[in-house]
Structure formats: C-alpha cells, structure tokens
Design a protein around this motif. Sequence first.
Motif, mmCIF file in Angstrom:
data_model
loop_
_atom_site.group_PDB
_atom_site.id
_atom_site.type_symbol
_atom_site.label_atom_id
_atom_site.label_comp_id
_atom_site.label_asym_id
_atom_site.label_seq_id
_atom_site.Cartn_x
_atom_site.Cartn_y
_atom_site.Cartn_z
ATOM 1 N N UNK A 181 16.278 62.693 60.898
ATOM 2 C CA UNK A 181 17.628 62.379 62.177
ATOM 3 C C UNK A 181 18.638 61.822 62.243
ATOM 4 N N UNK A 182 17.858 61.089 62.483
ATOM 5 C CA UNK A 182 18.388 59.444 62.239
ATOM 6 C C UNK A 182 19.194 58.950 61.222
ATOM 7 N N UNK A 183 18.279 58.887 60.089
ATOM 8 C CA UNK A 183 19.578 59.007 58.767
ATOM 9 C C UNK A 183 20.940 60.076 59.202
ATOM 10 N N UNK A 184 20.540 60.903 59.709
ATOM 11 C CA UNK A 184 21.935 62.669 58.953
ATOM 12 C C UNK A 184 22.943 61.645 59.884
ATOM 13 N N UNK A 185 22.373 60.770 60.943
ATOM 14 C CA UNK A 185 23.558 60.551 61.715
ATOM 15 C C UNK A 185 24.426 58.798 61.502
ATOM 16 N N UNK A 186 23.258 58.623 60.409
ATOM 17 C CA UNK A 186 24.143 57.696 60.470
ATOM 18 C C UNK A 186 24.990 57.411 59.164
ATOM 19 N N UNK A 187 24.569 58.411 58.105
ATOM 20 C CA UNK A 187 25.526 59.236 57.393
ATOM 21 C C UNK A 187 27.036 59.758 58.040
ATOM 22 N N UNK A 188 26.615 60.637 59.186
ATOM 23 C CA UNK A 188 27.974 61.027 59.840
ATOM 24 C C UNK A 188 28.474 59.897 59.840
ATOM 25 N N UNK A 189 28.270 58.747 60.900
ATOM 26 C CA UNK A 189 28.874 58.258 61.014
ATOM 27 C C UNK A 189 29.624 57.383 60.342
ATOM 28 N N UNK A 190 29.007 57.158 58.657
ATOM 29 C CA UNK A 190 30.113 56.553 57.794
ATOM 30 C C UNK A 190 30.929 57.472 57.468
ATOM 31 N N UNK A 191 30.611 58.890 57.119
ATOM 32 C CA UNK A 191 31.417 59.567 56.444
ATOM 33 C C UNK A 191 33.404 60.070 57.588
ATOM 34 N N UNK A 192 32.505 59.839 58.810
ATOM 35 C CA UNK A 192 33.779 60.138 59.915
ATOM 36 C C UNK A 192 34.913 58.770 59.665
ATOM 37 N N UNK A 193 33.670 57.397 59.425
ATOM 38 C CA UNK A 193 35.493 56.341 59.936
ATOM 39 C C UNK A 193 35.646 56.774 58.706
ATOM 40 N N UNK A 194 35.396 56.226 57.073
ATOM 41 C CA UNK A 194 36.188 57.017 55.910
ATOM 42 C C UNK A 194 36.784 57.827 56.309
ATOM 43 N N UNK A 195 36.908 58.815 57.109
ATOM 44 C CA UNK A 195 37.642 60.101 57.139
ATOM 45 C C UNK A 195 38.622 59.788 58.411
ATOM 46 N N UNK A 196 38.540 58.364 58.733
ATOM 47 C CA UNK A 196 39.186 58.212 60.043
ATOM 48 C C UNK A 196 39.950 56.436 59.690
ATOM 49 N N UNK A 197 39.640 56.132 58.342
ATOM 50 C CA UNK A 197 40.314 54.831 58.030
ATOM 51 C C UNK A 197 40.616 54.728 56.642
ATOM 52 N N UNK A 198 39.999 55.728 56.180
ATOM 53 C CA UNK A 198 40.478 55.449 54.323
ATOM 54 C C UNK A 198 39.958 55.082 53.505
ATOM 55 N N UNK A 199 39.454 55.060 52.591
ATOM 56 C CA UNK A 199 38.672 54.287 51.881
ATOM 57 C C UNK A 199 37.080 54.392 51.503
ATOM 58 N N UNK A 200 36.799 53.676 50.955
ATOM 59 C CA UNK A 200 35.251 53.892 51.030
ATOM 60 C C UNK A 200 34.330 52.963 51.246
ATOM 61 N N UNK A 201 32.684 53.336 52.062
ATOM 62 C CA UNK A 201 32.223 52.376 51.800
ATOM 63 C C UNK A 201 32.576 50.950 51.630
ATOM 64 N N UNK A 202 32.519 50.288 50.846
ATOM 65 C CA UNK A 202 32.850 48.933 50.912
ATOM 66 C C UNK A 202 34.469 48.710 51.406
ATOM 67 N N UNK A 203 34.913 49.242 52.186
ATOM 68 C CA UNK A 203 36.275 49.636 53.099
ATOM 69 C C UNK A 203 35.915 48.755 54.925
ATOM 70 N N UNK A 204 35.112 49.324 54.317
ATOM 71 C CA UNK A 204 34.855 49.815 56.439
ATOM 72 C C UNK A 204 34.421 48.032 56.523
ATOM 73 N N UNK A 205 34.980 47.977 58.155
ATOM 74 C CA UNK A 205 34.746 46.633 58.411
ATOM 75 C C UNK A 205 33.840 46.657 59.025
ATOM 76 N N UNK A 206 33.722 45.507 59.747
ATOM 77 C CA UNK A 206 32.743 44.847 61.179
ATOM 78 C C UNK A 206 33.768 45.978 62.360
ATOM 79 N N UNK A 207 34.663 44.928 62.209
ATOM 80 C CA UNK A 207 35.561 45.758 63.253
ATOM 81 C C UNK A 207 35.525 47.751 63.250
ATOM 82 N N UNK A 208 35.965 48.635 62.310
ATOM 83 C CA UNK A 208 36.199 49.834 61.818
ATOM 84 C C UNK A 208 34.275 50.215 62.994
#
Length: 236
Positions: free
Chosen positions: A57-84
């Motif tokens: 369950x926690x892993x699913x929420x973490x994966x959802x967090x990453x997908x939400x950040x990517x479609x909010x900020x653009x790019x892929x995982x490598x583009x996610x910053x600490x500020x994001x």
Amino acid sequence: MQTGLLMLASADAVRLPLSWQFGYNTPHLRPLVERTRDPEGLGRLQENVDPRRWASVGGGRARLALTRIMIAKGGGLADITAGDAFEYATELRKSNRDQAGGTLFYSWLRDLGNLPPDAPVTLRFLHRVTGQLSCEQLVDRHGVACAPIRELLIDHLEERRPRLDYSTLDNLARNLTRNFWSDLEIHHPGINSLDLPPGVATAWKERFRPGSSDGSNLTAPWRKRSSSAPTTPNCS
C-alpha cells in the motif's frame, strides 16, 4: 474530456498542477503514466526497491506521488528535484488527505541516486509541522531488528491508517512495536517469526499482565488478527 486530458499529460503535452490532481481521483492515472512516462527510469527504480515494498500500500502511494510530480512538472524521474518533492509533501499536507507513505518516494529517489549529495536526507521535518509521524517513523522510533517484520508492521499500519485517528494509530504502533515485537527481540535475540513457540508467547503475556513490573494490560496482537492480515514473514 478528462481521459483525454490525462493522455495529454502522460505524453508531457500539458501540465496538471498538484492542487488539481488532488481534487481529481482516478485509478487510471498511475498505470497510464507508468506505461508512457520514463518507463526506463521507473524500471531502474523498481529493480532498486524490494518487491514486497513496491507492491505494498505504501509503495503504491509512493509510485503515485512520483507520477503526480512528473505530470505536474514534466520530464522523468531524473528531472524531479528536492524542491519538487518538498512541494509535493506540502501540497499533500494542505489537501488534508491521508499522508501515510507520503515521503517514501523521496527515499526511493535518494537511493536511486537521482538527488544531489547535498539534498536533505529525508523530508521528515515536514511532520513536525503537523506533529504527525509517518507509519515508517512510528515503527522505527522503537527499533525493529528483523527487516521483514519491520516491513510487515509498516504495511499493517498503512492499511489501518485511513480508518483511524492519529492518536489511535500512534497507540497501535506503540503496542505492536515497543510493547510487542521489540520486547520479544530484547528477551529472545534472533527471533525471526511471528509463529511464536508456546513458551515465548507465555513469557511475553506474563511480562505484560496487569500489575507486572514491565507493563500494561495488553491483548496479544495475534489474538485479533483480521482476515486481511498479511502472512507471517521470516527473517532468515
């Protein structure tokens, strides 16, 4: 219309703000983005995460967090910053939604090497704003040596968290960790299974019987195990 919007967002043609995403619940978002946005990066991440944690369950929420950040900020995982990551955790807290596992994604990014060396080690300080700890922190504050049991406790608390107020969750975590499993590890070093021998279970109940020098009046945790309780892990 919203399905088309999600398709455009998954293709990085439009950006969907986090505030909008928190107001629009759909089970299709994460699978769609995981298939179309940075599958190579997500594949490396999955290889780096324990399979049980990834599917939890926690892993699913973490994966959802990453997908939400990517479609909010653009790019892929490598583009996610600490500020994001900080912004996501802040928006999650402001949304008044369940926050269990809300910062696990950040630990995954650090372990994958996607954040700079000087990035904060955790986002834990955010919980001091609300006074609430994550399920992982609730377990780790008491110390659990057996890694599979630790994961089991965290997953159990995350499954219970949406139905409990924080005070009840905190008490449950304390009973399961400090008063139960951590106590067993202290008195029986190397213990690695919830399938307790009769003598071990009897000794634990004696330590925590009413009026004993150690403790409190607790009901053995295995007595009221729900039908959805996970199977007993083993540390060996």
